[in-house]
Design a protein around this motif. Structure first.
Motif: not given
Length: 304
Positions: A29-36, A2-19
């Motif tokens: 961060q735990s919720g973001l990691s779980q989504t990825i 879904d769009l939320k998963q893609l938004e989370y993925f793009v954020a990690v890809a662009e920041e190169r850092h989960f935090t």
């Protein structure tokens, strides 16, 4: 997917850092990691190569990033188109901002494109200090504010991280720190500094970083203009700590006196952050006018 998963993925890809990505998305961060992880399971393989300090895209992740940008941009375009069909023929948008948005956010261009799309909306813009701006959003005197993150959450105000960029030390090309990597705050404390006045958010960030490290520094010149700050550093009158993008713009200016930069060690690096804040409770969506403006901002500038 879904769009939320893609938004989370793009954020990690662009920041190169989960935090940093979690800060940008305003999620834990735990919720973001779980989504990825769920997205990787759905797609049948890893999207990132994870290390203790950063993440990098796999080949599959690189392919997905290009497609994710296309899908998210199409979704924003569709929402804008529907908003235009439904109206926003009349209304008002009151915007507040700190002074140092450029070069991260081109507010004049965004305002121009918003006016082109929604000509019936009256726009008010004014600049103020970061603390006052979010209070005014909470009190209903502003609809949206571009500012620094608050130290504590502001009731009934939602903030989303737009910029998170590390500071570098600007100095003349022949300075002992020119081109250095992993410079510590203790190294910088031995230098004379040029800095902005104490009421600037960037100055407060730098002061807090040195105070946290238990270090004092000497400020030889104090100014109220970023251009003057960089010129004094270029003249060798002291080092200046500024976001990397601002330093890069200076280096790319062929008409300006040359400068060099030193990179601060990651664990001590102050991070310049800009958030956008609007009135909403919890997960509530912003008002229709604010959401339309945010969609124009994202499409124009590519901010998250």
């Amino acid at each position: 997917m879904d769009l939320k998963q893609l938004e989370y993925f793009v954020a990690v890809a662009e920041e190169r850092h989960f935090t940093r990505a979690a800060q940008r998305l305003n999620v834990v961060q735990s919720g973001l990691s779980q989504t990825i992880r769920a997205l990787e399971d759905e797609l049948g393989g890893p999207l990132f190569v994870r290390t203790t300090r950063s993440v990098a895209l796999t080949a599959a992740g690189g392919v997905l990033l290009e497609e994710a940008h296309r899908v998210l941009d199409a979704a924003r375009a569709a929402r804008l188109a529907v908003t235009q069909v439904h109206g926003l023929a009349r209304g008002r948008l009151r915007i507040g901002a700190i002074q140092s948005l450029a070069p991260f956010i081109d507010l004049p261009v965004t305002l121009g494109r918003f006016r082109d799309a929604f000509g019936g909306i009256d726009i008010e813009l004014r600049f103020d200090g970061s603390a006052d701006l979010l209070d005014e959003v909470r009190e209903g005197r502003l609809d949206i504010a571009f500012t620094q993150p608050p130290v504590l959450p502001v009731a009934e105000v939602t903030t989303k991280l737009l910029v998170c960029e590390g500071l570098v030390a600007v100095c003349p090309p022949k300075h002992r720190l020119a081109g250095a990597h992993d410079v510590t705050l203790a190294d910088l404390a031995r230098e004379s500094h040029v800095d902005l006045r104490a009421d600037w958010g960037m100055r407060q960030l730098i002061d807090a970083s040195f105070a946290k490290a238990g270090l004092d520094r000497r400020i030889g010149f104090e100014v109220n203009d970023m251009g003057m700050l960089l010129e004094l550093a270029a003249q060798g009158l002291g080092i200046a700590l500024v976001p990397e993008s601002i330093a890069k713009n200076r280096r790319d200016d062929r008409h300006a006196r040359p400068v060099a930069c030193a990179d601060i060690v990651e664990d001590e690096e102050p991070c310049w952050e800009i958030v956008v804040g609007y009135r909403a409770r919890g997960d509530e969506a912003p008002s229709v006018v604010v959401q339309a403006f945010l969609d124009v901002l994202v499409r124009q500038a590519g901010v998250p």
